[in-house]
Design a protein around this motif. Structure first.
Motif, short mmCIF file in Angstrom:
data_model
loop_
_atom_site.label_atom_id
_atom_site.label_comp_id
_atom_site.label_asym_id
_atom_site.label_seq_id
_atom_site.Cartn_x
_atom_site.Cartn_y
_atom_site.Cartn_z
N UNK A 73 0.79 -1.32 0.11
CA UNK A 73 -0.06 0.16 -0.06
C UNK A 73 0.85 1.33 -0.19
N UNK A 74 2.02 1.38 0.56
CA UNK A 74 2.81 2.67 0.73
C UNK A 74 3.34 3.03 -0.76
N UNK A 75 3.70 1.91 -1.66
CA UNK A 75 3.97 2.15 -2.75
C UNK A 75 2.86 2.79 -3.68
N UNK A 76 1.69 1.90 -3.58
CA UNK A 76 0.44 2.37 -4.47
C UNK A 76 0.17 3.66 -3.83
N UNK A 77 0.13 4.13 -2.69
CA UNK A 77 -0.56 5.45 -2.37
C UNK A 77 0.42 6.42 -2.82
N UNK A 78 1.70 6.10 -2.93
CA UNK A 78 2.67 6.99 -3.40
C UNK A 78 2.46 7.39 -4.82
N UNK A 79 2.17 6.13 -5.54
CA UNK A 79 2.20 6.30 -6.95
C UNK A 79 0.54 7.12 -7.27
N UNK A 80 -0.53 6.97 -6.32
CA UNK A 80 -1.74 7.46 -6.45
C UNK A 80 -1.54 9.01 -6.24
N UNK A 81 -0.54 9.35 -5.44
CA UNK A 81 -0.10 11.07 -5.15
C UNK A 81 0.45 11.49 -6.41
N UNK A 82 1.51 10.56 -6.97
CA UNK A 82 2.08 10.93 -8.08
C UNK A 82 1.12 11.53 -9.43
N UNK A 83 0.19 10.47 -9.50
CA UNK A 83 -0.85 10.75 -10.49
C UNK A 83 -1.68 12.01 -10.27
N UNK A 84 -1.91 12.24 -9.01
CA UNK A 84 -2.64 13.56 -8.44
C UNK A 84 -1.68 14.91 -8.79
N UNK A 85 -0.41 14.79 -8.28
CA UNK A 85 0.36 15.89 -8.68
C UNK A 85 0.23 16.17 -10.37
N UNK A 86 0.57 15.00 -11.26
CA UNK A 86 0.48 15.22 -12.50
C UNK A 86 -0.75 15.86 -13.07
N UNK A 87 -1.95 15.50 -12.27
CA UNK A 87 -3.05 16.13 -12.94
C UNK A 87 -3.40 17.64 -12.36
N UNK A 88 -2.95 17.88 -11.37
CA UNK A 88 -2.81 19.20 -10.77
C UNK A 88 -1.97 20.05 -11.39
N UNK A 89 -0.68 19.67 -11.81
CA UNK A 89 0.13 20.29 -12.83
C UNK A 89 -0.59 20.39 -14.14
N UNK A 90 -1.38 19.66 -14.68
CA UNK A 90 -2.02 19.69 -15.72
C UNK A 90 -3.10 20.74 -15.71
N UNK A 91 -3.66 20.95 -14.68
CA UNK A 91 -4.63 22.11 -14.49
C UNK A 91 -3.92 23.27 -14.38
N UNK A 92 -2.71 23.35 -13.81
CA UNK A 92 -2.06 24.72 -13.78
C UNK A 92 -1.77 25.28 -15.03
N UNK A 93 -1.26 24.17 -15.93
CA UNK A 93 -0.89 24.62 -17.29
C UNK A 93 -1.91 24.96 -18.11
N UNK A 94 -3.11 24.41 -17.90
CA UNK A 94 -4.53 24.74 -18.52
C UNK A 94 -4.72 26.25 -18.26
N UNK A 95 -4.70 26.30 -16.82
CA UNK A 95 -5.29 27.70 -16.48
C UNK A 95 -4.09 29.05 -17.14
N UNK A 96 -2.91 28.51 -17.28
CA UNK A 96 -1.83 29.51 -17.95
C UNK A 96 -2.35 29.49 -19.55
N UNK A 97 -2.79 28.52 -20.05
CA UNK A 97 -3.01 28.46 -21.30
C UNK A 97 -4.37 29.53 -21.74
N UNK A 98 -5.24 29.40 -20.81
CA UNK A 98 -6.23 29.88 -20.76
C UNK A 98 -6.11 31.65 -21.18
N UNK A 99 -5.05 31.86 -21.02
CA UNK A 99 -4.70 33.51 -21.20
C UNK A 99 -4.72 33.64 -22.72
N UNK A 100 -4.71 32.46 -23.56
CA UNK A 100 -4.74 32.76 -24.96
C UNK A 100 -6.16 32.58 -25.64
#
Length: 265
Positions: free
Chosen positions: A125-152
């Protein structure tokens, strides 16, 4: 004269052994372009053979998808889609663990049970939770990029299509690159962590290497997964009852086909 034994010798040896087993890349096999259709067929077969387990996890995926659809309709805004998908990315891998475990039990000639499949969530479970958090961080990063691109995005309502092109082109390219990265690191990570109990980085490196080594087949498999998810949401989540268990079982068969098995002496 006998040599004095220094405890630091043992410590250094332990560190060397730890490095050999941490963040390594497990070898992979080369598969044909048609292999994904075989994985999908095996997934359908498992779905039919294990109706209770398939129905339970299918209902879980369906409920999550319906929740997202209802939330978007209730809010009347697309802004809640990405946060909802972050939550989906967190719970999805853990639900899929039960499907992997059921296919694994069938492979070994055991009787797969719902209770046993649910216990798979606690395996490594420790590795699996760490991976789930990694995926969540990737999605949050994706959201931040999308917010920046919204300026276009055009500031004038009803602007011509040419004004939308910079936003659409750059947004599509960035989204495609991030989607490829997320797919590459997650294609085989979860089943690998469950079966062999490896650390998260070993699972990520191995998955990325396996996808890179089988790009044509993995493009087909990604298309099948994307099609299954689209069918699920296009039917207001009801299709998830069937598509997600089949894709989950298929992912386990893909994992066993692509990642080299352990060699026992």
């Amino acid at each position: 004269m006998p040599r004095t034994v220094n405890t630091s010798d043992f410590d250094s040896k332990r560190k060397e052994e730890h490095k050999q087993h941490y963040a390594r890349t497990i070898p992979c096999n080369q598969v044909s372009l048609t292999a994904p259709f075989h994985w999908l067929s095996s997934g359908v077969n498992d779905f039919v053979r294990m109706p209770i387990i398939s129905g339970f996890y299918g209902l879980c995926f369906m409920a999550a998808a319906i929740g997202i659809v209802l939330l978007v309709q209730w809010q009347g805004s697309h802004l809640v889609v990405m946060p909802s998908l972050v939550v989906y990315m967190l719970i999805g891998p853990f639900l899929a663990l039960g499907l992997y475990d059921a296919s694994w039990e069938k492979e070994r000639g055991h009787n797969a049970s719902l209770l046993h499949s649910m216990k798979a969530i606690g395996r490594n479970s420790s590795s699996q939770w760490a991976f789930a958090v990694l995926l969540a961080v990737c999605m949050i990063f994706w959201m931040r990029i999308a917010a920046l691109l919204h300026a276009l995005y055009p500031s004038v309502q009803g602007a011509p299509l040419t004004d939308f092109l910079p936003f659409l082109v750059i947004g599509s390219i960035v989204g495609f690159i991030l989607a490829c990265i997320v797919f590459s690191i997650s294609a085989f990570s979860i089943p690998l962590m469950m079966e062999r109990r490896v650390d998260m980085m070993t699972a990520v490196f191995t998955s990325f290497n396996a996808v890179r080594s089988n790009i044509p087949a993995m493009i087909v498999w990604a298309g099948l997964i994307g099609g299954g998810v689209l069918i699920g949401f296009a039917t207001y989540g009801i299709g998830m009852l069937f598509t997600m268990p089949i894709l989950g079982y298929g992912t386990w068969h893909a994992y066993h086909d692509v990642i080299k098995k352990k060699h026992h002496p």
